[in-house]
Design an enzyme around this catalytic site. Sequence first.
Site, PDB file in Angstrom:
ATOM      1  CD  GLU A 110     -15.100  -4.166  -3.313  1.00  0.00           C
ATOM      2  OE1 GLU A 110     -14.048  -4.469  -3.924  1.00  0.00           O
ATOM      3  OE2 GLU A 110     -15.599  -3.027  -3.351  1.00  0.00           O
ATOM      4  CE  LYS A 152      -7.319  -1.579   5.095  1.00  0.00           C
ATOM      5  NZ  LYS A 152      -6.037  -1.140   4.524  1.00  0.00           N
ATOM      6  CB  CYS A 166      -0.966   0.028   1.170  1.00  0.00           C
ATOM      7  SG  CYS A 166      -2.341   1.180   0.830  1.00  0.00           S
ATOM      8  CB  CYS A 200      -4.463   4.005   0.227  1.00  0.00           C
ATOM      9  SG  CYS A 200      -4.845   3.618   1.957  1.00  0.00           S
ATOM     10  CE1 TYR A 254      -0.051  -5.777  14.831  1.00  0.00           C
ATOM     11  CE2 TYR A 254      -2.451  -5.929  14.971  1.00  0.00           C
ATOM     12  CZ  TYR A 254      -1.306  -5.452  14.351  1.00  0.00           C
ATOM     13  OH  TYR A 254      -1.430  -4.661  13.238  1.00  0.00           O
ATOM     14  NE  ARG A 272      -6.101   4.461   9.893  1.00  0.00           N
ATOM     15  CZ  ARG A 272      -7.344   4.677   9.524  1.00  0.00           C
ATOM     16  NH1 ARG A 272      -8.009   5.690  10.055  1.00  0.00           N
ATOM     17  NH2 ARG A 272      -7.922   3.910   8.632  1.00  0.00           N
ATOM     18  CE  LYS A 306      -6.351  -4.189   8.457  1.00  0.00           C
ATOM     19  NZ  LYS A 306      -5.224  -3.547   7.827  1.00  0.00           N
ATOM     20  NE  ARG A 323      -5.935   5.333   4.800  1.00  0.00           N
ATOM     21  CZ  ARG A 323      -5.244   5.184   5.917  1.00  0.00           C
ATOM     22  NH1 ARG A 323      -5.695   4.445   6.886  1.00  0.00           N
ATOM     23  NH2 ARG A 323      -4.063   5.764   6.049  1.00  0.00           N
TER      24      ARG A 323
HETATM   25 ZN   LIG Z   1      -3.236   2.115   2.709  1.00  0.00          ZN
END
Ligand SMILES: [Zn+2]
Length: 311
Positions: free
Chosen positions: A221, A183, A104, A114, A301, A193, A236, A205
Amino acid sequence: MRRLVRETSLDPANFVLPLFICPGEGVRRPITSMPPQCQLSVDTAVEECREILSLGIGGVILFGLPESKDEMASGAYDDDGIVQRAIRAIKREVPGLLVITDVCNCEYTSHGHCGLIVQGDVDGYVDNDATLQWLAKSAVSHARAGADIVAPSDMMDGRVGAIREALDGQGFIKVPILSYAAKFASVFYGPFREAAESTPQFGDRRSYQMDPANAREAMREMELDLAEGADMLMVKPAMPYLDVIRDARDRFDVPLAAYQVSGEYSMIMAAAANGWIDRERAMMESLTSIRRAGADFVITYFAKPAAALLG
Ligand SMILES: [Zn+2]
């Protein structure tokens, strides 16, 4: 008996750990909203990768924090860029570890969007088609550095096809594309972020990420990305979208990933730090729920502590 009849299992091989690569040497800079995650320089990332491999974790996905950002995201597709250097070092020093790269531009643009921003009548907007060229160049430079899988996360239309064509054109026919196909424009990306220093400097976004209310659109999609040549699909975030993971599992036979994002992680860590929730049990239950919904692998994570617990 519980083990005998258990329907869903967790295995470290199904986890992928995100790593944030920053400039410098010997750097382990804590990400305060995601303890104990750190931004890592290339050398400390290599150390980290040795441990990740020894825990049996399936792989890593790399995000880059470049030395400098500009309007053209030039750090994203520079063969000597931060992620490209990290890939080469990891593949050289820890050759058995699978390396996925996030493709990205938002970590590399001065405005944090992006793609290429052009001025419109009222406001700037992201130029979809110009952005595709940056993405294709980035994917090729990652593959050239040794990436095993490239994962475009930008949500521009036509990106999978553009990346596939560019990879094939350069001889990287065996590098698969893991598409961030569904997403959503989620609030749960907040802590990331900070980690990736990629907050948009203006606007948001929502013009290129999906409306959290739309599950059928997510299927469309995904279908489009498969038609363009995606080899694997991703949903996501994960936990607020378990129904989307299930729908995708029922509909598509390709490998399916889910990204348990920063906010999902940080909520559990914060509650545990306050003594409000049992960290280990919440971690394992959340990962089990994502696998149960139908994800083949989970970008999380929690990869290290969960793998350690699974022994
Ligand atoms: Zn991005």
